[in-house]
Design an enzyme around this catalytic site. Structure first.
Site, mmCIF file in Angstrom:
data_model
loop_
_atom_site.group_PDB
_atom_site.id
_atom_site.type_symbol
_atom_site.label_atom_id
_atom_site.label_comp_id
_atom_site.label_asym_id
_atom_site.label_seq_id
_atom_site.Cartn_x
_atom_site.Cartn_y
_atom_site.Cartn_z
ATOM 1 N N HIS A 74 0.814 -1.218 0.000
ATOM 2 C CA HIS A 74 0.000 0.000 0.000
ATOM 3 C C HIS A 74 0.848 1.269 0.000
ATOM 4 C CE1 HIS A 74 0.419 -0.253 4.504
ATOM 5 N NE2 HIS A 74 0.509 1.056 4.373
ATOM 6 N N ASP A 77 0.114 -7.536 1.099
ATOM 7 C CA ASP A 77 0.540 -6.161 1.365
ATOM 8 C C ASP A 77 2.059 -6.051 1.445
ATOM 9 O OD1 ASP A 77 0.208 -3.464 1.650
ATOM 10 O OD2 ASP A 77 -0.203 -3.517 3.797
ATOM 11 N N ASN A 124 5.333 4.561 9.297
ATOM 12 C CA ASN A 124 6.057 3.379 9.763
ATOM 13 C C ASN A 124 5.808 2.166 8.871
ATOM 14 O OD1 ASN A 124 5.822 4.679 12.861
ATOM 15 N ND2 ASN A 124 7.648 3.453 12.470
ATOM 16 N N SER A 125 4.782 2.236 8.037
ATOM 17 C CA SER A 125 4.420 1.090 7.205
ATOM 18 C C SER A 125 5.612 0.607 6.391
ATOM 19 C CB SER A 125 3.273 1.454 6.264
ATOM 20 O OG SER A 125 2.093 1.715 6.986
ATOM 21 N N GLY A 180 22.857 -26.073 -11.494
ATOM 22 C CA GLY A 180 22.910 -27.498 -11.202
ATOM 23 C C GLY A 180 23.037 -27.847 -9.733
ATOM 24 N N VAL A 216 21.485 -28.341 -6.019
ATOM 25 C CA VAL A 216 20.297 -28.500 -5.185
ATOM 26 C C VAL A 216 20.778 -28.382 -3.741
ATOM 27 C CG1 VAL A 216 18.397 -29.989 -4.497
ATOM 28 C CG2 VAL A 216 19.225 -30.020 -6.867
#
Length: 448
Positions: A86, A116, A192-193, A246, A248
């Site tokens: 947001h 969000d 602060n978001s 290659g 994993v």
């Protein structure tokens, strides 16, 4: 004489111990909270945005522009950062100010409106301090936490509180339901978001997301484990994760909540004839650092590989058994021979089948066909942009979409970056629905 000596001794004590007492008093001021802030503040940025809306709104200036504020956390030294969706929703410009008061432009790389969260990239070639998304095994109810942000534009403001509860649910006015949130009484205000909630060790516990407007001292944060999962999905939805090394990898955990010192990342498998196999990687190799960065989770390795240019070299510091660390240089290469369908599914996030003009001509006479969406990958660019199974994709930008290769053409378009977000058109329930999306780029010309 004895009486003089007796009177002088306390004075001597004062002289001898007065200087150390001053130093100790200074040390006492550097509480765990102070040390945690010092450890993390360089990775926290101020975000200012500009969005154009009709000038009739009271919050708009004479040019019909609305200014927004938020906070972000740098999670990679190349300038990738996480904030709330947001904060950057439908904005025209994003300006990031770092802790050293330097300003940079930034852009949205990918986002997830339901969670969000948004992933941004600072437009700069410099190396930035960053805060790893390691988190902790379990935040402790009652432990001290620190919220750092830019409330009302007041840069790098700090508030403290405690973890009030875990696993909270919160339904927003728009109907979205957040689950497994951390609740805190640390003051969280507008601006602060997107900022961090940290503990006194400087561990990132979560990203501040919301406050309850009708209550005092009730704020919420998305836990770091969830942030990391969402960021991984956002990375997977772009071409950044499509490489051909290659390896994993897996992580092995020891007891303890400190993931930095109690996690080991090691090679679980090496694909035969892959670049990693040719360089001598073996199963069981412990990865200490990649590109000079400490790796404590498999996510760290994925993040470092993400958004690299083909041909770029990364140095691995590994330990094999009880031997001293050794270095291996690995060159980033794309997968070989991805088909159009594989590119659309792995990068764009759609499985398609071409449909003839007869299927769409009832909607518009000029249409020559389209791509029926058989499936939409969860967390993909297509999913986040609102694509649904059953939609018929008929257009991206100015081009018709009739075959999978048409979508791939847009993804490799030289001017794609400057035209983001790209307009799309789908047929849904017999009507044309339009929207915009950030099309993930892919560079097939780089395939060897």
């Amino acid at each position: 004489m004895k009486s003089i000596a007796a009177r002088s001794f306390p004075l001597l004590l004062v002289v001898l111990f007065s200087a150390p007492l001053v130093g100790n008093a200074e040390d006492l001021r550097r509480t765990p909270v102070v040390r945690a802030i010092d450890k993390t503040k360089a990775a926290i940025v101020n975000i200012r945005t500009l969005r154009t809306i009709p000038a009739r709104f009271d919050s708009a200036d004479a040019g019909g522009r609305v200014r927004g504020l938020g906070t972000g956390v740098l999670i990679d030294p190349r300038g990738f950062l996480v904030t709330n969706f947001h904060v950057v929703e439908e904005v025209d410009t994003i300006t990031v100010t770092t802790s050293d008061k330097q300003e940079y432009k930034a852009h949205v790389v990918a986002d997830d409106s339901r969670a969000d969260l948004a992933l941004l990239k600072v437009d700069s070639g410099r190396s930035f301090p960053y805060l790893p998304l390691w988190g902790v095994d379990q935040p402790i109810v009652g432990e001290t936490v620190i919220a750092i942000g830019n409330p009302y534009g007041l840069d790098t403001s700090v508030t403290t509180g405690i973890v009030s509860a875990v696993d909270r649910e919160l339904r927003l006015p728009n109907g979205e339901l957040f689950e497994e949130l951390l609740q805190t009484d640390a003051s969280i205000n507008p601006g602060n978001s997107g900022g961090p909630l940290i503990n006194i060790n400087g561990d990132l516990l979560g990203i501040n997301v919301a406050i309850r407007s009708n209550a005092q001292g009730i704020g919420f944060a998305i836990p770091t484990d969830e942030v990391r999962r969402i960021v991984q999905n956002l990375m997977n939805s772009t071409s950044s994760s499509v490489t051909n090394h290659g390896l994993v990898i897996e992580e092995r955990r020891n007891n303890g909540s400190d993931r930095e010192s109690n996690s080991i990342v090691q090679v679980r498998h090496v694909e035969p004839d892959s670049p990693a196999a040719k360089l001598g990687f073996r199963e069981g190799d412990q990865l200490l650092t990649v590109d000079g960065q400490r790796v404590s989770l498999s996510f760290d390795v994925n993040r470092i590989f993400w958004n690299r240019k083909y041909g770029e070299k990364l140095v691995f510091s590994i330990r094999r058994g009880d031997t001293n660390p050794k270095q291996i240089w690995l060159t980033i290469t794309p997968p070989k021979g991805l088909s159009d369908d594989e590119v659309l599914w792995r990068i764009f996030g759609i499985s398609t089948r071409s449909v003839p003009a007869s299927r769409v001509e009832g909607v518009h006479d000029d249409l020559n066909g389209g791509l029926l969406l058989l499936d939409v990958a969860s967390g993909s660019a297509a999913s986040r942009s609102g694509f649904q199974p059953g939609d018929i994709l008929i257009g991206l930008h100015d081009w018709e979409m009739i075959e999978p290769e048409n979508v791939r053409y847009v993804m490799q378009w030289d001017e794609l970056t400057s035209h983001q977000p790209v307009k799309y058109h789908v047929i849904r329930d017999g009507k044309i629905v339009s929207g915009s999306m950030r099309v993930p780029a892919f560079a097939p010309d780089d395939e060897g």
